[in-house]
Design an enzyme around this catalytic site. Structure first.
Site, PDB file in Angstrom:
ATOM      1  N   ARG A   1      81.108 -63.734  90.797  1.00 47.64           N
ATOM      2  CA  ARG A   1      82.118 -64.685  90.317  1.00 47.64           C
ATOM      3  C   ARG A   1      81.538 -66.096  90.212  1.00 47.64           C
ATOM      4  O   ARG A   1      81.873 -66.840  89.297  1.00 47.64           O
ATOM      5  CB  ARG A   1      83.356 -64.692  91.218  1.00 47.64           C
ATOM      6  CG  ARG A   1      84.162 -63.414  91.141  1.00 47.64           C
ATOM      7  CD  ARG A   1      84.671 -63.137  89.708  1.00 47.64           C
ATOM      8  NE  ARG A   1      85.216 -61.811  89.598  1.00 47.64           N
ATOM      9  CZ  ARG A   1      84.621 -60.794  88.976  1.00 47.64           C
ATOM     10  NH1 ARG A   1      83.469 -60.941  88.388  1.00 47.64           N
ATOM     11  NH2 ARG A   1      85.199 -59.616  88.920  1.00 47.64           N
TER      12      ARG A   1
ATOM     13  N   GLU B   1      79.607 -66.023  87.128  1.00 58.70           N
ATOM     14  CA  GLU B   1      80.551 -66.069  86.018  1.00 58.70           C
ATOM     15  C   GLU B   1      81.070 -67.506  85.809  1.00 58.70           C
ATOM     16  O   GLU B   1      81.198 -67.966  84.668  1.00 58.70           O
ATOM     17  CB  GLU B   1      81.712 -65.125  86.312  1.00 58.70           C
ATOM     18  CG  GLU B   1      82.769 -65.076  85.224  1.00 58.70           C
ATOM     19  CD  GLU B   1      83.910 -64.136  85.575  1.00 58.70           C
ATOM     20  OE1 GLU B   1      84.442 -63.517  84.644  1.00 58.70           O
ATOM     21  OE2 GLU B   1      84.286 -64.041  86.765  1.00 58.70           O
TER      22      GLU B   1
ATOM     23  N   SER C   1      71.085 -82.892  92.942  1.00 54.67           N
ATOM     24  CA  SER C   1      70.110 -82.349  93.880  1.00 54.67           C
ATOM     25  C   SER C   1      70.682 -81.172  94.652  1.00 54.67           C
ATOM     26  O   SER C   1      71.838 -81.185  95.069  1.00 54.67           O
ATOM     27  CB  SER C   1      69.686 -83.444  94.859  1.00 54.67           C
ATOM     28  OG  SER C   1      68.823 -82.906  95.845  1.00 54.67           O
TER      29      SER C   1
END
Length: 146
Positions: A87, A90, A113
């Protein structure tokens, strides 16, 4: 994703002691997410941190040296197969470019960073279903011209 032997030992000892990462946060004075990263070999402990953890979890002395070793960072496979990890992948597939555009609009040409960085995970109770709040906080690093 293959789980390193030390990770398995750390997780088993933590479970056997009935401890959470939040409990370990109090002992090590480090954030629970950082401690979980240490468990997975993605961070390096100081000698003091490694000794405290090994003592608390009753690990063999050789675990101290392993906890202090420099990690080889990264997930492994390009696309994670674990549903929770997928996820996040995604999210980057869908929102990665929009996030990049908004960050560059606000800060200029550069990166966030992952070294000067914190990550917090909170549980937000909601009557419609509890929510996961993930806060990433990284220093902005502009690209250098030369």
């Amino acid at each position: 994703m293959s789980i390193p032997v030390l990770t398995q030992k750390l997780l088993a000892a933590k479970k056997a002691k009935g401890l959470s990462f939040a409990d370990l946060e109090k002992v090590l004075a480090r954030d629970e997410v950082w401690i979980a990263a240490l468990f997975y070999g993605q961070a390096t402990a100081s000698e003091d941190e490694a000794s405290k953890l090994a003592s608390l979890l009753e690990l063999e002395p050789d675990a101290i040296a392993e906890l202090m070793s420099y990690p080889l960072k990264g997930l492994g496979p390009v696309v994670p197969v674990d549903p929770l990890l997928y996820r996040f992948y995604e999210i980057l597939q869908v929102y990665g470019m929009p996030m990049k555009e908004v960050i560059q609009e606000k800060f200029g040409d550069g990166i966030m960073s992952a070294i000067d960085f914190t990550l917090d995970i909170e549980k937000i109770e909601d009557p419609k279903g509890d929510r996961v709040q993930v806060t990433m906080n990284g220093k902005f690093l502009p690209y250098k011209k030369w």
